[in-house]
Scaffold this motif. Structure first.
Motif, PDB file in Angstrom:
ATOM      1  N   UNK A  14      -9.092 -24.793   3.482  1.00  0.00           N
ATOM      2  CA  UNK A  14     -10.540 -24.858   4.133  1.00  0.00           C
ATOM      3  C   UNK A  14     -10.484 -25.340   5.191  1.00  0.00           C
ATOM      4  N   UNK A  15     -10.216 -26.176   5.528  1.00  0.00           N
ATOM      5  CA  UNK A  15     -10.011 -27.455   7.051  1.00  0.00           C
ATOM      6  C   UNK A  15     -10.201 -26.725   7.659  1.00  0.00           C
ATOM      7  N   UNK A  16      -8.508 -26.253   8.041  1.00  0.00           N
ATOM      8  CA  UNK A  16      -7.653 -25.498   8.767  1.00  0.00           C
ATOM      9  C   UNK A  16      -8.481 -24.164   8.972  1.00  0.00           C
ATOM     10  N   UNK A  17      -8.932 -23.645   8.558  1.00  0.00           N
ATOM     11  CA  UNK A  17      -9.977 -22.571   9.009  1.00  0.00           C
ATOM     12  C   UNK A  17     -11.288 -23.188  10.318  1.00  0.00           C
ATOM     13  N   UNK A  18     -11.593 -23.827   9.434  1.00  0.00           N
ATOM     14  CA  UNK A  18     -12.585 -24.208  10.036  1.00  0.00           C
ATOM     15  C   UNK A  18     -13.105 -24.090  12.231  1.00  0.00           C
ATOM     16  N   UNK A  19     -11.897 -24.565  12.779  1.00  0.00           N
ATOM     17  CA  UNK A  19     -12.190 -24.706  13.955  1.00  0.00           C
ATOM     18  C   UNK A  19     -11.702 -23.539  14.286  1.00  0.00           C
ATOM     19  N   UNK A  20     -10.427 -23.097  14.042  1.00  0.00           N
ATOM     20  CA  UNK A  20     -10.209 -21.749  14.653  1.00  0.00           C
ATOM     21  C   UNK A  20     -11.184 -20.048  13.961  1.00  0.00           C
ATOM     22  N   UNK A  21     -12.103 -20.721  13.230  1.00  0.00           N
ATOM     23  CA  UNK A  21     -12.545 -19.911  13.156  1.00  0.00           C
ATOM     24  C   UNK A  21     -13.857 -19.660  14.179  1.00  0.00           C
ATOM     25  N   UNK A  22     -14.469 -20.859  14.304  1.00  0.00           N
ATOM     26  CA  UNK A  22     -15.303 -21.285  15.429  1.00  0.00           C
ATOM     27  C   UNK A  22     -15.265 -21.081  16.700  1.00  0.00           C
ATOM     28  N   UNK A  23     -13.488 -20.785  16.816  1.00  0.00           N
ATOM     29  CA  UNK A  23     -13.550 -20.500  18.100  1.00  0.00           C
ATOM     30  C   UNK A  23     -13.385 -18.998  18.287  1.00  0.00           C
ATOM     31  N   UNK A  24     -13.529 -18.446  17.676  1.00  0.00           N
ATOM     32  CA  UNK A  24     -13.047 -16.874  17.352  1.00  0.00           C
ATOM     33  C   UNK A  24     -13.728 -15.991  18.013  1.00  0.00           C
ATOM     34  N   UNK A  25     -16.127 -16.976  16.754  1.00  0.00           N
ATOM     35  CA  UNK A  25     -16.956 -16.018  16.970  1.00  0.00           C
ATOM     36  C   UNK A  25     -17.165 -16.432  18.237  1.00  0.00           C
ATOM     37  N   UNK A  26     -16.427 -18.024  19.079  1.00  0.00           N
ATOM     38  CA  UNK A  26     -16.849 -17.960  20.601  1.00  0.00           C
ATOM     39  C   UNK A  26     -16.097 -17.361  21.480  1.00  0.00           C
ATOM     40  N   UNK A  27     -15.006 -16.641  21.452  1.00  0.00           N
ATOM     41  CA  UNK A  27     -14.182 -15.758  22.191  1.00  0.00           C
ATOM     42  C   UNK A  27     -15.355 -14.286  21.835  1.00  0.00           C
ATOM     43  N   UNK A  28     -15.554 -14.093  20.655  1.00  0.00           N
ATOM     44  CA  UNK A  28     -16.361 -12.533  20.361  1.00  0.00           C
ATOM     45  C   UNK A  28     -17.792 -12.658  21.338  1.00  0.00           C
ATOM     46  N   UNK A  29     -18.234 -13.251  21.504  1.00  0.00           N
ATOM     47  CA  UNK A  29     -19.097 -13.419  22.103  1.00  0.00           C
ATOM     48  C   UNK A  29     -19.518 -13.393  23.607  1.00  0.00           C
ATOM     49  N   UNK A  30     -18.297 -14.227  24.008  1.00  0.00           N
ATOM     50  CA  UNK A  30     -17.565 -14.409  25.407  1.00  0.00           C
ATOM     51  C   UNK A  30     -17.608 -12.859  25.895  1.00  0.00           C
ATOM     52  N   UNK A  31     -16.762 -12.233  25.229  1.00  0.00           N
ATOM     53  CA  UNK A  31     -16.387 -11.397  25.431  1.00  0.00           C
ATOM     54  C   UNK A  31     -16.558  -9.764  25.158  1.00  0.00           C
ATOM     55  N   UNK A  32     -17.788  -9.715  24.539  1.00  0.00           N
ATOM     56  CA  UNK A  32     -19.238  -9.033  24.056  1.00  0.00           C
ATOM     57  C   UNK A  32     -19.754  -9.119  25.615  1.00  0.00           C
ATOM     58  N   UNK A  33     -19.368  -7.203  25.410  1.00  0.00           N
ATOM     59  CA  UNK A  33     -20.275  -7.067  27.153  1.00  0.00           C
ATOM     60  C   UNK A  33     -20.706  -5.947  27.560  1.00  0.00           C
ATOM     61  N   UNK A  34     -21.700  -5.266  27.315  1.00  0.00           N
ATOM     62  CA  UNK A  34     -22.422  -3.946  27.703  1.00  0.00           C
ATOM     63  C   UNK A  34     -22.057  -3.125  28.735  1.00  0.00           C
TER      64      UNK A  34
END
Length: 383
Positions: A14-34
């Motif tokens: 669970x600890x190992x997953x925390x940072x990659x998941x946060x970065x994945x969410x960040x990446x999704x929001x940055x690249x999500x543009x209409x």
């Protein structure tokens, strides 16, 4: 893969997953543009082929994957190792005020402050579209629930800019996860009774079926709540039934290792040639993605390929609640500096933005940890 793992391994996973998941969410929001702003001109993504293909790839492998994992883990941890009773419920509820409600209020308030500060009299030169800004106490409150009814009211037909299944969002958009998690937590006495009963697994299956088919309709907040209740209940069921998460997920190790990438590729193909099937494939891949993420992290630990980094794990929640407030502003600055004139240049702007946002937030977290540790603990629910 080991069939029976110690609880410490589960915690490490669970600890190992925390940072990659946060970065994945960040990446999704940055690249999500209409619509994309290139040299002051709005450009539709389909006019930038490389950017569009990258977004489709992100859609297939990341978008909609991370928050269900958060809900699942939250449900599992909530009931882990406790004797459920009235006292336990109120103790848990009090704890979630500290870990969920207070950070929710702090970081939504910060987003409101960032939005409104440019309307101070001495910052008039930085204002645009002032006539669209409507300040009122009602608008202020709505920013904590549904920002489309806030300072910049959005017509109904213009809403739902970045969710395939619709939804409502606080002004700091990623915090919808905290908002809906608090709603689910309030309902945990009922969920406990359902999960504890003999028909608990059928309840989880029924919630899963409703969540799956709900994606075909835009039900706004209902879509989000179904996601929250299904994945939280799934995790809660395993915990209440004292089923070890790693042992259960290990049974599907091989399946998840090929199903997740295969479904991701099928989604890419469906977007191009059979869009009617894209939603169904995406729903299936969300389920496969949960198994894949946990099994992959466990496999990396088991083979000593990597270990959780305490600093990165601790910074994950901070990155999650702050990135949305700065990424678009930083992207504008980088765009002005680089002046992209091609699709490669534009992709470079977004790639550099992603890297710099992660780096800046890690530095800010480190500085706050050193100079304002008390506030940081309160702001990320660790006081």
């Amino acid at each position: 893969m080991a069939a029976n793992l110690q609880p410490s391994r589960r915690q490490q996973t669970l600890e190992l997953l925390r940072f990659p998941l946060a970065v994945a969410v960040l990446t999704i929001h940055i690249w999500n543009q209409n619509a994309l702003n290139m040299q002051g001109q709005l450009v539709e993504p389909h006019h930038i082929p490389l950017f569009r293909e990258i977004n489709i790839f992100i859609d297939s492998f990341l978008r909609h994957q991370c928050v269900p994992i958060y809900f699942f883990i939250s449900g599992f941890v909530f009931f882990l190792g406790v004797d459920w009773n009235r006292e336990t419920y109120f103790r848990k509820l009090k704890n979630r005020v500290r870990t969920l409600l207070i950070p929710y209020l702090i970081w939504n308030t910060a987003a409101i402050a960032i939005l409104t500060i440019k309307y101070l009299p001495f910052l008039e030169c930085f204002r645009t579209n002032y006539s669209d800004f409507h300040f009122s106490f009602k608008a202020l409150l709505s920013c904590f629930w549904n920002y489309t009814d806030g300072f910049y009211p959005i017509l109904l037909e213009q809403r739902d800019p970045f969710a395939m299944t619709g939804g409502i969002w606080p002004i700091n958009i990623p915090l919808w996860f905290l908002r809906d998690l608090m709603i689910v937590v309030a309902a945990t006495p009922l969920l406990y009774r359902l999960m504890k009963s003999r028909k608990g697994k059928y309840t989880v299956a029924a919630l899963g079926a409703v969540w799956f088919v709900s994606g075909y309709w835009n039900l706004w907040h209902v879509n989000q709540l179904l996601c929250a209740f299904f994945f939280f209940s799934w995790g809660a069921y395993l915990s209440i039934r004292k089923k070890d998460m790693q042992t259960e997920f290990a049974r599907y190790f091989r399946l998840s290792m090929w199903a997740y990438p295969l479904l991701g590729l099928l989604y890419v193909g469906a977007v191009h040639w059979y869009p009617e099937a894209a939603l169904t494939i995406n729903r299936l891949n969300i389920l496969a993605g949960l198994l894949f993420a946990y099994n992959a992290a466990s496999w990396l630990l088991e083979h000593n390929i990597c270990r959780p980094n305490p600093f990165l794990a601790a910074s994950s929640f901070f990155i999650y609640v702050t990135h949305y407030m700065i990424h678009s502003r930083l992207r504008r600055i980088i765009s002005v500096l680089l002046r992209p004139e091609s699709d490669m240049g534009f992709v470079a702007v977004y790639t550099l933005t992603t890297i710099l946002v992660v780096g800046l937030l890690l530095v800010l977290f480190l500085l706050m940890k050193r100079y304002t540790p008390r506030f940081l603990k309160v702001a990320i629910g660790r006081q």
